[in-house]
Design a protein around this motif. Structure first.
Motif, PDB file in Angstrom:
ATOM      1  N   ALA A 104     -22.519  38.320  42.509  1.00  0.00           N
ATOM      2  CA  ALA A 104     -21.912  37.402  42.107  1.00  0.00           C
ATOM      3  C   ALA A 104     -22.571  36.738  39.796  1.00  0.00           C
ATOM      4  N   GLU A 105     -23.092  37.239  40.063  1.00  0.00           N
ATOM      5  CA  GLU A 105     -23.608  37.614  38.522  1.00  0.00           C
ATOM      6  C   GLU A 105     -22.265  38.443  37.082  1.00  0.00           C
ATOM      7  N   GLU A 106     -22.605  39.413  38.157  1.00  0.00           N
ATOM      8  CA  GLU A 106     -21.175  40.438  37.664  1.00  0.00           C
ATOM      9  C   GLU A 106     -19.674  40.193  37.555  1.00  0.00           C
ATOM     10  N   ARG A 107     -19.050  38.928  38.590  1.00  0.00           N
ATOM     11  CA  ARG A 107     -18.073  37.985  38.343  1.00  0.00           C
ATOM     12  C   ARG A 107     -18.159  37.080  37.994  1.00  0.00           C
ATOM     13  N   ARG A 108     -19.039  36.428  37.372  1.00  0.00           N
ATOM     14  CA  ARG A 108     -19.708  35.085  36.567  1.00  0.00           C
ATOM     15  C   ARG A 108     -19.164  36.182  34.909  1.00  0.00           C
ATOM     16  N   LEU A 109     -20.049  37.071  34.758  1.00  0.00           N
ATOM     17  CA  LEU A 109     -20.117  37.588  33.521  1.00  0.00           C
ATOM     18  C   LEU A 109     -18.091  38.146  33.236  1.00  0.00           C
ATOM     19  N   MET A 110     -17.821  39.054  33.854  1.00  0.00           N
ATOM     20  CA  MET A 110     -16.359  39.513  34.035  1.00  0.00           C
ATOM     21  C   MET A 110     -15.687  38.064  32.960  1.00  0.00           C
ATOM     22  N   LYS A 111     -15.466  37.083  34.282  1.00  0.00           N
ATOM     23  CA  LYS A 111     -14.818  35.899  33.860  1.00  0.00           C
ATOM     24  C   LYS A 111     -15.256  35.138  32.446  1.00  0.00           C
ATOM     25  N   VAL A 112     -16.139  35.478  31.735  1.00  0.00           N
ATOM     26  CA  VAL A 112     -16.677  34.848  30.524  1.00  0.00           C
ATOM     27  C   VAL A 112     -15.808  35.798  29.347  1.00  0.00           C
ATOM     28  N   THR A 113     -16.251  37.578  30.131  1.00  0.00           N
ATOM     29  CA  THR A 113     -16.119  37.995  28.742  1.00  0.00           C
ATOM     30  C   THR A 113     -14.063  38.546  28.802  1.00  0.00           C
ATOM     31  N   LEU A 114     -13.318  38.471  29.783  1.00  0.00           N
ATOM     32  CA  LEU A 114     -11.645  38.142  29.605  1.00  0.00           C
ATOM     33  C   LEU A 114     -11.714  36.583  29.488  1.00  0.00           C
ATOM     34  N   GLN A 115     -12.230  35.139  29.299  1.00  0.00           N
ATOM     35  CA  GLN A 115     -12.157  34.136  28.716  1.00  0.00           C
ATOM     36  C   GLN A 115     -12.543  34.666  27.076  1.00  0.00           C
ATOM     37  N   HIS A 116     -13.636  34.485  26.719  1.00  0.00           N
ATOM     38  CA  HIS A 116     -13.945  34.806  25.237  1.00  0.00           C
ATOM     39  C   HIS A 116     -12.843  36.244  24.613  1.00  0.00           C
ATOM     40  N   HIS A 117     -11.946  37.491  25.329  1.00  0.00           N
ATOM     41  CA  HIS A 117     -10.664  38.084  25.173  1.00  0.00           C
ATOM     42  C   HIS A 117      -9.724  36.809  24.464  1.00  0.00           C
ATOM     43  N   GLU A 118      -9.809  36.211  25.503  1.00  0.00           N
ATOM     44  CA  GLU A 118      -8.503  34.943  25.280  1.00  0.00           C
ATOM     45  C   GLU A 118      -8.836  34.344  24.068  1.00  0.00           C
ATOM     46  N   LYS A 119      -9.905  34.301  23.566  1.00  0.00           N
ATOM     47  CA  LYS A 119     -10.198  33.537  22.494  1.00  0.00           C
ATOM     48  C   LYS A 119     -10.498  34.094  20.675  1.00  0.00           C
ATOM     49  N   TYR A 120     -10.729  35.133  20.924  1.00  0.00           N
ATOM     50  CA  TYR A 120     -10.950  36.545  19.629  1.00  0.00           C
ATOM     51  C   TYR A 120      -9.857  37.168  19.647  1.00  0.00           C
ATOM     52  N   VAL A 121      -8.904  37.758  20.705  1.00  0.00           N
ATOM     53  CA  VAL A 121      -8.289  38.560  20.334  1.00  0.00           C
ATOM     54  C   VAL A 121      -6.935  38.227  20.609  1.00  0.00           C
ATOM     55  N   GLY A 122      -6.966  36.721  21.473  1.00  0.00           N
ATOM     56  CA  GLY A 122      -5.718  36.027  21.506  1.00  0.00           C
ATOM     57  C   GLY A 122      -4.640  36.630  22.818  1.00  0.00           C
ATOM     58  N   VAL A 123      -5.426  37.938  23.821  1.00  0.00           N
ATOM     59  CA  VAL A 123      -4.625  38.591  24.691  1.00  0.00           C
ATOM     60  C   VAL A 123      -6.081  38.892  25.526  1.00  0.00           C
ATOM     61  N   ARG A 124      -6.118  38.935  26.566  1.00  0.00           N
ATOM     62  CA  ARG A 124      -6.510  39.816  27.805  1.00  0.00           C
ATOM     63  C   ARG A 124      -6.789  40.948  27.572  1.00  0.00           C
ATOM     64  N   PRO A 125      -7.531  42.151  27.503  1.00  0.00           N
ATOM     65  CA  PRO A 125      -7.553  43.427  27.626  1.00  0.00           C
ATOM     66  C   PRO A 125      -7.430  43.855  28.793  1.00  0.00           C
ATOM     67  N   ARG A 126      -6.454  45.584  28.136  1.00  0.00           N
ATOM     68  CA  ARG A 126      -6.347  46.474  29.215  1.00  0.00           C
ATOM     69  C   ARG A 126      -7.353  46.889  30.438  1.00  0.00           C
ATOM     70  N   GLY A 127      -8.294  47.330  28.957  1.00  0.00           N
ATOM     71  CA  GLY A 127      -8.618  48.404  29.434  1.00  0.00           C
ATOM     72  C   GLY A 127     -10.385  47.642  29.446  1.00  0.00           C
ATOM     73  N   TYR A 128     -11.068  48.904  29.860  1.00  0.00           N
ATOM     74  CA  TYR A 128     -12.754  48.466  30.182  1.00  0.00           C
ATOM     75  C   TYR A 128     -13.349  49.402  30.250  1.00  0.00           C
ATOM     76  N   ARG A 129     -14.764  49.800  29.427  1.00  0.00           N
ATOM     77  CA  ARG A 129     -15.744  50.703  29.746  1.00  0.00           C
ATOM     78  C   ARG A 129     -17.179  50.203  29.288  1.00  0.00           C
ATOM     79  N   SER A 130     -17.514  50.088  30.853  1.00  0.00           N
ATOM     80  CA  SER A 130     -18.939  49.758  31.280  1.00  0.00           C
ATOM     81  C   SER A 130     -19.914  50.050  30.052  1.00  0.00           C
ATOM     82  N   PRO A 131     -20.622  49.123  30.169  1.00  0.00           N
ATOM     83  CA  PRO A 131     -21.826  49.515  28.795  1.00  0.00           C
ATOM     84  C   PRO A 131     -22.844  50.078  29.634  1.00  0.00           C
ATOM     85  N   ALA A 132     -23.119  51.025  28.818  1.00  0.00           N
ATOM     86  CA  ALA A 132     -24.466  52.426  29.396  1.00  0.00           C
ATOM     87  C   ALA A 132     -23.646  52.656  30.679  1.00  0.00           C
ATOM     88  N   TRP A 133     -22.111  52.766  30.867  1.00  0.00           N
ATOM     89  CA  TRP A 133     -21.503  53.599  31.845  1.00  0.00           C
ATOM     90  C   TRP A 133     -21.385  53.629  33.362  1.00  0.00           C
TER      91      TRP A 133
END
Length: 281
Positions: A104-133
């Motif tokens: 549940a927390e992983e899904r929530r943080l993914m949604k927060v991440t995408l919302q902030h990309h739309e706010k600060y970048v203007g678009v959703r990201p096409r790619g992902y790199r996991s923190p610490a791989w």
């Protein structure tokens, strides 16, 4: 299923910059003292301008994998990256330790991440790199569900993109069982092509004092092998502004770039540009 590089190109190189700033120390290491946070500030205030100047001089479009915490904490420095035309990829919310998250927390943080990309970048990201791989069993499902084209966190290849398969059964006696390949494309990474372990000192965790010429020789050796033996492949170099931005390190990165550029058919590109020349045929 190869890369079909542009005419005249035979090998792709991505310069990746994980712009973690404070987030790496807070998220991965749980270190929040002024000393550690100042290293992240150095990455934003000094490292990023040095990297951008270097990339501009060599006309290279890089991929900046950026936690959304960095976007909110250093908005002016982050905006210089966007305005320079570099790709912004997802890199978590606060450089969270993904394997420790419940579903549940992983899904929530993914949604927060995408919302902030739309706010600060203007678009959703096409790619992902996991923190610490690192992943959980849920991570590939989330990447497919939220429509990511590519990931760059895993190490099942070295110079060839691939569709990663989850290990769905662990059996020490009879062998493990794989699931179906993911829809997204994996651009493999390597700790041998990452500047953080050899250059960043973390007491009790990481020595961080590798001589820069030794690191440069290692990067060049890998490129030379791949260029000679992996046509239509890709080398993903991972840097961090707070590491590579130090004077002797940024000089070594420029020497690496000059070495690559001296080879006919070498192509510097963002990971999404490289994704766009992939074919499933």
């Amino acid at each position: 299923m190869p890369l079909n590089l542009p005419e005249g190109k035979r090998f792709a190189v991505n310069i990746g910059a994980d712009f973690d700033a404070h987030a790496a120390w807070m998220g991965s290491f749980n270190l929040t003292s002024p000393s550690y946070l100042s290293r992240g500030e150095f990455g934003a205030e000094v490292g990023v301008p040095r990297i951008l100047n270097l990339l501009r001089r060599h006309d290279i479009r890089a991929t900046f994998c950026t936690p959304t915490h960095t976007m909110a904490t250093f908005p002016e420095q982050f905006r210089t990256i966007v305005d320079a035309g570099h790709e912004i990829a997802a890199h978590g919310c606060y450089h969270e330790a993904v394997p420790t998250l419940d579903p549940a927390e992983e899904r929530r943080l993914m949604k927060v991440t995408l919302q902030h990309h739309e706010k600060y970048v203007g678009v959703r990201p096409r790619g992902y790199r996991s923190p610490a791989w690192d992943f959980t069993a849920l991570t590939p499902t989330l990447l497919d569900e939220f429509g990511f084209d590519w990931d760059s966190s895993l190490m099942g290849r070295d110079f060839q993109p691939y569709h990663p398969r989850p290990v769905v059964t662990l059996d020490r006696e009879n062998g493990n069982t794989f699931g179906e390949p993911a829809r997204f494309l994996e651009f493999p990474v390597s700790w041998y092509l990452d500047d953080f372990p050899p250059t960043e000192y973390v007491p009790g965790m990481n020595s961080g004092f590798t001589p820069i010429n030794a690191l440069l020789e290692q990067w060049i050796a890998q490129f030379d092998y791949a260029y000679a033996n992996e046509p239509n492949g890709v080398l993903c170099l991972t840097t961090h502004p707070q590491c590579i931005g130090r004077a002797h390190h940024i000089t070594a990165l420029e020497r690496f770039i000059e070495h690559v550029a001296a080879h006919d058919g070498a192509w510097f590109a963002s990971l999404s540009e490289i994704y766009d020349v992939w074919t499933e045929e």
